[in-house]
Design an enzyme around this catalytic site. Structure first.
Site, PDB file in Angstrom:
ATOM      1  N   LEU A 188      15.809  19.073 -44.426  1.00 27.69           N
ATOM      2  CA  LEU A 188      16.238  18.803 -45.613  1.00 27.69           C
ATOM      3  C   LEU A 188      17.660  19.850 -45.497  1.00 27.69           C
ATOM      4  O   LEU A 188      17.538  21.103 -45.805  1.00 27.69           O
ATOM      5  CB  LEU A 188      15.461  19.467 -46.959  1.00 27.69           C
ATOM      6  CG  LEU A 188      14.063  19.038 -46.943  1.00 27.69           C
ATOM      7  CD1 LEU A 188      13.279  19.512 -48.053  1.00 27.69           C
ATOM      8  CD2 LEU A 188      14.007  17.350 -46.862  1.00 27.69           C
ATOM      9  N   ASP A 189      18.403  19.266 -45.085  1.00 24.46           N
ATOM     10  CA  ASP A 189      19.891  20.011 -44.502  1.00 24.46           C
ATOM     11  C   ASP A 189      21.006  19.541 -45.724  1.00 24.46           C
ATOM     12  O   ASP A 189      21.096  18.827 -46.042  1.00 24.46           O
ATOM     13  CB  ASP A 189      20.214  19.544 -43.128  1.00 24.46           C
ATOM     14  CG  ASP A 189      21.238  20.623 -42.649  1.00 24.46           C
ATOM     15  OD1 ASP A 189      21.697  21.686 -43.300  1.00 24.46           O
ATOM     16  OD2 ASP A 189      21.747  20.318 -41.589  1.00 24.46           O
ATOM     17  N   GLY A 190      21.551  20.820 -46.251  1.00 20.42           N
ATOM     18  CA  GLY A 190      22.743  20.507 -47.011  1.00 20.42           C
ATOM     19  C   GLY A 190      22.590  21.022 -48.578  1.00 20.42           C
ATOM     20  O   GLY A 190      23.522  20.900 -49.261  1.00 20.42           O
TER      21      GLY A 190
END
Length: 290
Positions: free
Chosen positions: A40-42
């Protein structure tokens, strides 16, 4: 499984559901991944991009996660693994770590309140990682939801918290070493007992040099099984960031440029299509690795 990021008229909700059902009918003509894993990047970049208050990106990311898990469930994906919190994340600012922990506790308690719904959909929730590092309230809540859903089997949601792959490998080696030490000790006791007709105590110093750890034992003692078919990392990053290093030897990496809160149905669908395109090669490679 109805999880949406906001209230919408039921007619649109039903329309969206039936449109997805038609799309899934086409996709399921081919092989469907057994296990999808997500980074879950960003979230913070999304908050900055949209000028959201602190923590707004994580809340938006949670809503995106609910939708993605809905699509996985509807598609028939058996396992979904979420890289929710890394051990390395403890290096962030204390107030940010505390916010994530508070949010995690809030969502786990929400799952506990909706336990009957989770059980109705036959979803097993498992937290994996070095759970000793969790705060006591979060750990207690995680234990409660795991016990409540332990007998469910249609879909398994793995939440990797206080996790890094290096920590997982160390854990697997330690567990396997202990297992093999006990096995060797028992075997030696039996052999000496048979030879002398009596039981014999094995000297512990003889065990320290034993290193016969088997690959199957290591794999059995990793936190995350089975291995993922597709790993999806948002925001265009192609680094694994100490996640599933052991399990991704035969896995497709998909890195859409969308930030995690922007991830939606089209990204899940494309990951499945990509998996189907490479399925024959993946299966051959899997046989080769055996």
């Amino acid at each position: 499984m109805e999880l949406y990021n906001g209230e919408r008229p039921s007619v649109f909700r039903l329309l969206g559901k039936y449109m997805r059902k038609g799309l899934y009918g086409i996709l399921t003509q081919g092989p469907i991944p057994t296990h999808l894993a997500f980074i879950l990047d960003g979230n913070r970049r999304f908050a900055k991009k949209h000028k959201l208050p602190e923590g707004g990106g994580h809340k938006a990311g949670f809503l995106a996660l609910l939708n993605v898990l809905t699509y996985c469930y509807e598609l028939g994906v058996k396992y979904a693994t979420i890289y929710a919190f890394s051990i390395d994340n403890f290096r962030r600012k204390p107030h940010e770590v505390q916010y994530v922990m508070d949010l995690m506790l809030e969502k786990i308690e929400g799952m506990i309140m909706e336990e009957s719904i989770i059980n109705a959909y036959d979803i097993c929730v498992r937290f994996v990682g070095n759970l000793k590092l969790l705060s006591e309230p979060v750990k207690t809540a995680a234990d409660q939801i795991m016990r409540a859903t332990a007998n469910n089997s249609k879909c398994v949601l793995l939440l990797a918290v206080c996790y890094t792959s290096t920590d997982e490998i160390v854990h697997a080696v330690e567990e396997s070493s202990e297992l093999n030490s006990n096995e060797v000790c028992n075997n030696q006791e039996l052999e000496e007992a048979n030879a002398t007709g009596s039981s014999t105590v094995i000297q512990t110093e003889n065990m320290e040099s034993y290193s016969g750890i088997k690959l199957v034992d290591l794999e059995k003692n990793t936190y995350i099984n089975p291995y993922p078919d597709v790993l999806i990392r948002a925001s265009g990053e192609t680094r694994l960031s100490n996640y599933l290093l052991w399990q991704t030897t035969n896995c497709i990496l998909y890195s859409p440029y969308a930030l995690w809160p922007e991830i939606g149905l089209r990204h899940v669908v494309w990951s499945v299509i990509n998996f189907q395109r490479h399925y024959s090669y993946l299966e051959k490679h899997k046989e080769y690795l055996k």
